[in-house]
Write a protein that holds these residues in place. Structure first.
Motif, mmCIF file in Angstrom:
data_model
loop_
_atom_site.group_PDB
_atom_site.id
_atom_site.type_symbol
_atom_site.label_atom_id
_atom_site.label_comp_id
_atom_site.label_asym_id
_atom_site.label_seq_id
_atom_site.Cartn_x
_atom_site.Cartn_y
_atom_site.Cartn_z
ATOM 1 N N ASN A 569 64.505 2.664 40.395
ATOM 2 C CA ASN A 569 65.053 3.108 38.976
ATOM 3 C C ASN A 569 65.623 4.304 40.411
ATOM 4 O O ASN A 569 65.080 5.410 39.664
ATOM 5 C CB ASN A 569 64.073 3.889 37.996
ATOM 6 N N GLN A 570 66.093 4.182 41.145
ATOM 7 C CA GLN A 570 66.061 5.233 42.076
ATOM 8 C C GLN A 570 67.111 6.583 41.588
ATOM 9 O O GLN A 570 66.699 7.625 41.863
ATOM 10 C CB GLN A 570 66.971 4.448 43.816
ATOM 11 N N ARG A 571 67.763 6.619 40.481
ATOM 12 C CA ARG A 571 68.215 7.582 40.161
ATOM 13 C C ARG A 571 68.031 8.303 38.963
ATOM 14 O O ARG A 571 68.311 9.561 38.747
ATOM 15 C CB ARG A 571 70.228 6.895 39.692
ATOM 16 N N ALA A 572 66.016 8.296 39.167
ATOM 17 C CA ALA A 572 65.846 8.642 37.410
ATOM 18 C C ALA A 572 64.305 9.002 38.868
ATOM 19 O O ALA A 572 63.149 8.276 38.014
ATOM 20 C CB ALA A 572 65.751 8.125 36.748
ATOM 21 N N LEU A 573 64.062 10.022 39.771
ATOM 22 C CA LEU A 573 63.496 10.247 40.231
ATOM 23 C C LEU A 573 62.078 11.826 39.697
ATOM 24 O O LEU A 573 61.298 12.553 40.686
ATOM 25 C CB LEU A 573 63.204 10.068 41.742
ATOM 26 N N ASP A 574 62.290 12.346 38.384
ATOM 27 C CA ASP A 574 62.515 13.563 38.813
ATOM 28 C C ASP A 574 61.105 14.183 38.466
ATOM 29 O O ASP A 574 60.144 12.096 37.823
ATOM 30 C CB ASP A 574 63.201 14.098 37.282
ATOM 31 N N ARG A 575 60.710 14.895 38.024
ATOM 32 C CA ARG A 575 59.075 14.790 37.669
ATOM 33 C C ARG A 575 58.887 13.977 36.232
ATOM 34 O O ARG A 575 57.383 13.209 35.953
ATOM 35 C CB ARG A 575 58.602 15.955 37.211
ATOM 36 N N VAL A 576 59.604 14.429 34.807
ATOM 37 C CA VAL A 576 59.339 13.276 33.994
ATOM 38 C C VAL A 576 59.472 11.959 34.400
ATOM 39 O O VAL A 576 58.539 11.067 33.179
ATOM 40 C CB VAL A 576 60.095 13.843 33.193
ATOM 41 N N SER A 577 60.518 11.047 34.909
ATOM 42 C CA SER A 577 60.141 10.094 35.358
ATOM 43 C C SER A 577 59.212 9.611 36.073
ATOM 44 O O SER A 577 58.688 8.828 35.315
ATOM 45 C CB SER A 577 61.984 9.912 36.355
ATOM 46 N N LEU A 578 58.510 10.349 36.545
ATOM 47 C CA LEU A 578 57.669 9.938 37.463
ATOM 48 C C LEU A 578 56.010 9.696 37.068
ATOM 49 O O LEU A 578 55.523 8.319 37.168
ATOM 50 C CB LEU A 578 57.117 10.611 38.840
ATOM 51 N N GLU A 579 56.001 10.292 36.007
ATOM 52 C CA GLU A 579 54.766 10.284 35.018
ATOM 53 C C GLU A 579 55.535 9.327 34.165
ATOM 54 O O GLU A 579 54.278 8.226 33.830
ATOM 55 C CB GLU A 579 55.055 11.378 34.559
#
Length: 659
Positions: A569-579
């Motif tokens: 999921n390299q295009r979704a590495l924002d904080r919300v996605s990380l959580e």
């Protein structure tokens, strides 16, 4: 649009490397664009593990340049640098550490070499020099390297304000003709010394190219320090040591009287290409040019008119083959590459190629389809190819092949296997083409058949290239001593082979190598251990937070599961996605969030990055197999070759499929 280097370049590059290469030499740690003057002294024995350095001492004047350190320092390090070059920023950290380690024994001199394809490098250099007029050159210099992605006019002004400069005086100084003249003088000197890539160093006049490991610098500094101390003991004042060392040095080569560009160094590679790769020109041409390019790279577009000139000037003698190297920080380069191959399938590659380069700021999907419509392609077939990812594998194979031969920046060309870097003018290409045609004519006269000419030219080139060039192309770097420490790893701790990966979760090239590593772990079960170390590149905004999140997952025993989610999921590495990924793995969310909020693993990630710099990592992914360097998302066979060699050394068996 380096590294050596490093890099590289990824880098890079960036094999995941930072893109962009100097017109006459790469800005990478592997550049080693060695000056050609004869050695001025017999070489000293290199220290164990250190890379041998040419003993030639060059006369490198320092008058009028920013200096940091004592006038009576016994060793003087002169650096030619570019504030927009990522390899220079990494090397700056090394230089800062060297000054801490050597104290008053080392002084540093800065020369400006803003490369032509870094549009903000020269304004940044002028801004630093304007700050130097108020006694703040080095403070400003530090800010530039700490913020190499923010060099717009507003950024430069902000740094001046933060340093408390007299802003009116600083702004007025930016346009001083003497500062531009200094840059011109520095660049001219760099060219005469053969230091065409950045960074380039001269340590008491001895050339060291690229963002090399700190131990390589120390080996040379220690050697020069011993010589300098001997001079002092014999009566030379410390303040006169540099002048005394340079007194017997070699003068920089004069500029060519005809003002024609120098021919690039003769460094050959074995460069293959698929039979169905886009190309123009006869298949049995005397000269084959293989180009690695990126449709979003402005320097690649500049070479288009030159290639057309080549086509017109050598219609029967030159073939040009196009291969893809979409750089990781160009979001639309890979889709554009796939679209060009969809056009190639319908016989319109070069027409589509021209449209892409003419419209580099409009490479979104809608634009890609519009160009296809304008060329009257079968839109159903074109869209199906794009939607299915039909040509993704070809593009990725091109990129991996480019990485394996050192094409880590764009554009990079190989003329009959001879490396030729950058958007150079027609005259530069012509010089090399004519030399290669002469080689081809000799082979044909000796009986070589046209259908085997290209392979024979490369074979002969690899045999007859100057030793220095062959060394650059083929010599393997020194084995590095890298401890796994507390890095995440899997496989037996006593495995005969340990692979240490330096990687970046936002780097597309890093994600491509994940299946390769899993295949290796399966085939060499029980024989290899894989360790993961962090090298988040500064132009990947979410790479470092992702690295910290992976360590927070590691704390709870789920590093590799989290690692796989990040790469998927390299295009979704924002904080919300990380959580969200942490929740999907059923981690203790309170503990996970606390680790993220406190930057608990910042020190470990920074330590990984510092170690990476020390061992010469300039792009991602980079691997060390029992300390042996392997750079880029290379094919599985490239890994197997080194693993099998290491297993044989330790008396182990090779993979099951090779028994």
């Amino acid at each position: 649009m380096k590294p050596n280097v490093l890099v590289a370049l990824l880098v890079g590059l960036v094999l995941g490397f930072a893109g962009g290469r100097a017109v006459t030499g790469p800005s990478s740690p592997g550049a080693d664009s060695k000056p050609t003057a004869a050695a001025a002294a017999a070489p000293s024995a290199p220290k164990p593990g250190a890379r041998p350095v040419d003993p030639t001492v060059f006369k490198v004047p320092i008058d009028g340049s920013p200096v940091k350190g004592n006038a009576d320092a016994l060793v003087t390090l002169v650096e030619f640098s570019d504030y927009q070059c990522p390899f220079c920023a990494r090397a700056d950290a090394t230089v800062v550490q060297l000054q801490k380690d050597y104290g008053s024994k080392l002084r540093v001199v800065m020369k400006q070499n803003p490369l032509s394809f870094h549009p903000r490098a020269k304004p940044a250099a002028l801004a630093a020099m304007a700050a130097g007029e108020q006694g703040k050159y080095w403070e400003y210099h530090g800010k530039l390297f700490a913020n190499a992605k923010a060099l717009e006019d507003a950024d430069l002004e902000k740094y001046a304000q933060e340093l408390g400069l007299d802003m009116n005086r600083w702004k007025a100084a930016l346009t001083k003709p003497e500062f531009s003249a200094t840059i011109d003088r520095d660049q001219s000197l760099a060219g005469k010394l053969g230091a065409n890539g950045t960074p380039a160093f001269f340590i008491n006049g001895r050339f060291l190219s690229g963002a090399q490991p700190i131990d390589n610098f120390k080996a040379l500094i220690d050697e020069e320090l011993e010589k300098a101390q001997a001079l002092v003991r014999s009566g030379t004042p410390a303040s006169q040591v540099y002048a005394a060392v340079l007194a017997k040095g070699v003068e920089a080569a004069p500029s060519r009287p005809d003002n024609k560009p120098e021919a690039p160094a003769t460094a050959y590679r074995k460069v293959d290409f698929p039979a169905d790769a886009p190309s123009f020109g006869p298949k049995d041409a005397k000269v084959t040019i293989v180009e690695w390019s990126d449709f979003e790279c402005p320097f690649c577009s500049r070479v288009g008119p030159t290639l057309k000139q080549i086509k017109e000037a050598y219609p029967k003698d030159v073939r040009v083959v196009f291969r893809h190297q979409p750089l990781s920080f160009h979001a639309n380069a890979k889709p554009a590459a796939e679209a060009s191959m969809a056009a190639h399938e319908q016989g319109k590659f070069w027409e589509y190629h021209d449209k892409l380069f003419a419209n580099q700021r409009a490479l979104d999907r809608a634009s890609l389809e519009r160009y296809a419509e304008e060329l009257k392609l079968d839109m159903g077939k074109f869209k199906a190819a794009m939607d299915s990812g039909k040509f993704r594998g070809k593009v990725e194979a091109d990129a991996a092949a480019g990485a394996s031969v050192g094409a880590n920046g764009t554009p990079t060309f190989f003329v009959n296997g001879r490396e030729f870097v950058g958007a150079q003018p027609f005259e530069s290409f012509k010089r090399v083409i004519d030399e290669e045609m002469a080689r081809a004519d000799k082979l044909l006269a000796a009986g070589t058949k046209r259908d085997g000419l290209y392979a024979k030219l490369i074979e002969e080139g690899l045999k007859t290239a100057p030793q220095a060039a062959q060394g650059q192309a083929q010599a393997e770097p020194a084995v590095q001593n890298i401890e796994v420490g507390n890095a995440p790893s899997r496989g037996p701790k006593n495995a005969p082979v340990t692979i240490v990966a330096y990687s970046d979760f936002e780097c597309p090239f890093c994600s491509r190598v994940v299946p390769t590593l899993k295949q290796l772990e399966e085939e060499y079960k029980g024989k290899i251990r894989v360790a993961f170390k962090h090298q988040p590149l500064n132009f990947h905004q979410n790479a470092k937070p992702a690295a910290m999140a992976s360590m927070a997952a590691h704390e709870q025993g789920k590093f590799w599961e989290y690692h796989d989610k990040l790469f998927a999921n390299q295009r979704a590495l924002d904080r919300v996605s990380l959580e969200r990924y942490a929740e999907e793995l059923k981690l203790d969310m309170g503990k996970f969030k606390a680790a993220m909020d406190s930057n608990k693993y910042d020190a470990q990630i920074s330590a990984d990055m510092a170690e990476a710099t020390r061992v010469g990592v300039n792009g991602t992914p980079s691997f060390f197999i029992n300390g042996r360097s392997l750079v880029g998302a290379q094919p599985v066979d490239a890994f197997k070759r080194v693993i099998d060699e290491e297993l044989k050394k330790k008396g182990g068996a090779v993979a099951a499929d090779q028994k």
